[in-house]
Design a protein around this motif. Structure first.
Motif, short mmCIF file in Angstrom:
data_model
loop_
_atom_site.label_atom_id
_atom_site.label_comp_id
_atom_site.label_asym_id
_atom_site.label_seq_id
_atom_site.Cartn_x
_atom_site.Cartn_y
_atom_site.Cartn_z
N ASN A 1 88.31 -53.90 108.19
CA ASN A 1 87.53 -53.20 108.86
C ASN A 1 88.02 -52.92 110.37
O ASN A 1 87.99 -51.80 110.92
CB ASN A 1 86.40 -54.09 109.80
N TRP A 2 89.29 -53.36 110.60
CA TRP A 2 90.14 -52.97 111.67
C TRP A 2 91.69 -52.46 111.38
O TRP A 2 92.76 -52.86 111.84
CB TRP A 2 90.25 -54.45 112.70
N LYS A 3 91.45 -51.68 110.28
CA LYS A 3 92.94 -50.79 109.76
C LYS A 3 92.47 -49.60 109.09
O LYS A 3 91.04 -49.58 108.90
CB LYS A 3 93.76 -51.89 108.85
N SER B 1 90.87 -43.64 103.68
CA SER B 1 91.96 -43.07 103.27
C SER B 1 91.53 -42.69 101.86
O SER B 1 92.28 -41.77 101.10
CB SER B 1 92.91 -44.29 102.86
N GLY B 2 90.29 -43.18 101.39
CA GLY B 2 89.97 -42.90 99.92
C GLY B 2 90.69 -43.41 98.84
O GLY B 2 90.28 -43.35 97.50
N LYS B 3 91.26 -44.44 99.27
CA LYS B 3 92.17 -45.26 98.05
C LYS B 3 91.37 -46.33 97.44
O LYS B 3 90.24 -46.70 98.08
CB LYS B 3 93.36 -45.99 98.98
N GLN B 4 91.17 -46.41 96.09
CA GLN B 4 90.46 -47.19 95.15
C GLN B 4 90.40 -48.42 95.33
O GLN B 4 89.33 -49.11 95.57
CB GLN B 4 90.80 -46.87 93.72
N GLU B 5 91.40 -48.96 96.22
CA GLU B 5 91.95 -50.64 96.29
C GLU B 5 90.71 -50.75 97.42
O GLU B 5 90.09 -51.81 97.58
CB GLU B 5 93.07 -50.97 96.86
N PHE B 6 90.58 -49.94 98.35
CA PHE B 6 89.68 -50.44 99.60
C PHE B 6 88.09 -50.24 99.13
O PHE B 6 87.32 -51.09 99.54
CB PHE B 6 89.94 -49.41 100.68
N THR C 1 87.36 -53.23 97.07
CA THR C 1 87.25 -54.56 97.90
C THR C 1 85.86 -54.54 98.66
O THR C 1 85.21 -55.54 98.74
CB THR C 1 88.27 -54.68 98.97
N PHE C 2 85.40 -53.29 99.22
CA PHE C 2 84.08 -53.04 99.84
C PHE C 2 82.96 -53.54 98.98
O PHE C 2 82.02 -54.03 99.37
CB PHE C 2 84.21 -51.70 100.33
N VAL C 3 83.15 -52.80 97.80
CA VAL C 3 81.81 -53.20 96.90
C VAL C 3 82.07 -54.80 96.72
O VAL C 3 80.80 -55.26 96.42
CB VAL C 3 82.13 -52.31 95.51
N LYS C 4 83.05 -55.39 96.30
CA LYS C 4 82.95 -56.71 96.11
C LYS C 4 82.20 -57.53 97.15
O LYS C 4 81.51 -58.42 96.92
CB LYS C 4 84.48 -57.03 95.65
N GLN D 1 88.20 -37.30 105.29
CA GLN D 1 88.08 -38.75 105.71
C GLN D 1 86.57 -38.98 105.68
O GLN D 1 86.02 -40.10 105.21
CB GLN D 1 88.55 -38.89 107.11
N THR D 2 85.67 -37.93 106.31
CA THR D 2 84.11 -38.17 106.20
C THR D 2 83.61 -38.33 104.67
O THR D 2 82.94 -39.13 104.31
CB THR D 2 83.54 -37.10 107.04
N ALA D 3 84.26 -37.54 104.02
CA ALA D 3 83.74 -37.41 102.52
C ALA D 3 84.08 -39.08 101.88
O ALA D 3 83.37 -39.54 100.96
CB ALA D 3 84.50 -36.35 101.73
N HIS D 4 85.29 -39.34 102.36
CA HIS D 4 85.71 -40.56 101.67
C HIS D 4 84.63 -41.67 101.80
O HIS D 4 84.41 -42.55 101.31
CB HIS D 4 87.16 -41.04 102.06
N VAL D 5 84.52 -41.80 103.24
CA VAL D 5 83.64 -42.75 103.82
C VAL D 5 82.17 -42.71 103.14
O VAL D 5 81.56 -43.69 102.73
CB VAL D 5 83.39 -42.59 105.39
N ILE D 6 81.79 -41.42 103.10
CA ILE D 6 80.25 -41.18 102.49
C ILE D 6 80.35 -41.84 101.00
O ILE D 6 79.44 -42.39 100.38
CB ILE D 6 79.95 -39.80 102.50
N GLU D 7 81.54 -41.59 100.11
CA GLU D 7 81.55 -42.00 98.87
C GLU D 7 81.66 -43.50 98.75
O GLU D 7 80.93 -44.11 97.96
CB GLU D 7 82.84 -41.33 98.20
N ALA D 8 82.21 -44.16 99.61
CA ALA D 8 82.39 -45.52 99.46
C ALA D 8 80.96 -46.11 100.17
O ALA D 8 80.57 -47.17 99.52
CB ALA D 8 83.33 -46.10 100.49
N PHE D 9 80.37 -45.46 101.14
CA PHE D 9 79.04 -46.38 101.54
C PHE D 9 77.93 -46.14 100.39
O PHE D 9 77.00 -46.69 100.23
CB PHE D 9 78.78 -45.30 102.84
N ARG D 10 77.99 -44.83 99.44
CA ARG D 10 77.22 -44.89 98.67
C ARG D 10 77.35 -45.79 97.32
O ARG D 10 76.46 -46.30 96.99
CB ARG D 10 77.40 -43.51 97.82
N MET D 11 78.71 -46.37 97.36
CA MET D 11 78.97 -47.29 96.20
C MET D 11 78.27 -48.72 96.68
O MET D 11 77.60 -49.31 96.09
CB MET D 11 80.38 -47.28 96.11
#
Length: 308
Positions: free
Chosen positions: A112-114, A119-124, A127-130, A163-173
């Motif tokens: 949360n604090w980095k 970034s759109g990186k798959q690793e993040f 981790t978020f989904v997990k 960046q916004t598109a990356h956040v939207i994608e992660a939040f959808r997941m």
């Protein structure tokens, strides 16, 4: 004595008696702290661990009981996921026994604090989904309905739209995971430092619309919004259909209402008129130390809640 002076003095005495009598009547008809002690509030405020440690002791369960005795009917616990399973279950059982509700806890796997989801990186994303899956199990133990999410810092090497598109994608997941159990992630725009990506309610509103899920909403923290944008009530109203949770903190200082510049009585009155039935998390410190400071905090909420 001259008749004129006698009449003047008699009139003044009469007015003085009326004034004293009126003041006494006002005092007799005004709710005292003793009258209010233990009564529920007009809105559903939620204290947190440590807020009443001087009055109730260090044990969180004892603090929850003290909160209930003061008239609070909800709590929130940012660090809930860091508590062991047994403690989570004890908290859940006590809340159920008292008829209290759990507010937000924070979903954070350490990103949360980095720079992370921007970034759109798959690793993040993985981790978020997990962590969202883990949050479901935590929520069940305490019957929680909301969990705070933060997308991390700006990735300053990427355009803001990317960046916004990356956040939207992660939040959808994340929402796909949470929807199955009815847990709502509430994204929180923050003001703590200039590196944080999510900063305003309007920005959060657009992301919510893009994610388009009942499990992705806004946490409107009044303290942060005062620092970042101001115009608190109009912006709140503009974003209202995506706001699921509200937090409190006065500014400057991030302490209880009446300690700073925000007119919380007016804001609480506005929320009441809108029919808000949700939780208002008391995510702030105490303006004064010790038991006296904790009593002053309760008094401040009684004063700000007295808007009817």
């Amino acid at each position: 004595m001259e008749r004129r002076k006698f009449l003047q003095q008699g009139t003044l005495a009469g007015l003085s008696t009326l004034a004293v009598g009126g003041a006494a009547a006002a005092i007799n008809h005004s709710p005292t702290e003793k009258d209010q002690a233990g009564k529920t509030f007009n809105l559903n405020y939620a204290p947190h661990d440590g807020m009443f440690k001087n009055s109730a002791g260090a044990n969180f369960l004892d603090q929850i009981q003290f909160m209930y005795d003061q008239g609070f009917r909800s709590i929130e616990d940012n660090g809930l996921m860091k508590r062991d399973t047994a403690e989570q279950e004890k908290v859940g059982k006590l809340l159920s026994k008292l008829g209290m509700q759990m507010g937000v806890f924070v979903i954070d796997a350490g990103d949360n604090w980095k720079v992370s989801l921007t970034s759109g990186k798959q690793e993040f994303k993985d981790t978020f989904v997990k962590e969202c899956k883990k949050a479901l199990e935590t929520a069940k133990r305490v019957n929680a309905k909301w969990a705070t999410v933060v997308p991390g810092y700006f990735e300053r090497n990427l355009p803001i739209g990317v960046q916004t598109a990356h956040v939207i994608e992660a939040f959808r997941m994340g929402a796909d995971v949470l929807e199955k159990e009815g847990l709502i992630m509430v994204m929180e725009p923050l003001s703590d430092n200039p590196d944080l990506f999510l900063r305003t309610a309007e920005q959060s509103y657009s992301i919510c619309k893009a994610v388009n899920s009942p499990s992705c909403k806004i946490l409107y923290d009044i303290y942060h919004m005062q620092r970042n944008t101001g115009n608190l009530i109009p912006i709140m109203d503009m974003c209202w259909d995506e706001i699921a949770y509200i937090q409190i903190g006065d500014n400057p200082g991030r302490k209880e209402p009446t300690s700073g510049e925000i007119n919380y009585k007016n804001i609480f009155k506005h929320l009441h008129k809108k029919g808000f039935k949700g939780i208002l998390g008391m995510e702030h410190g105490n303006a004064f130390p010790g038991k006296e400071g904790e009593q002053a905090l309760i008094k401040a909420y009684r004063e700000s809640d007295n808007f009817l």
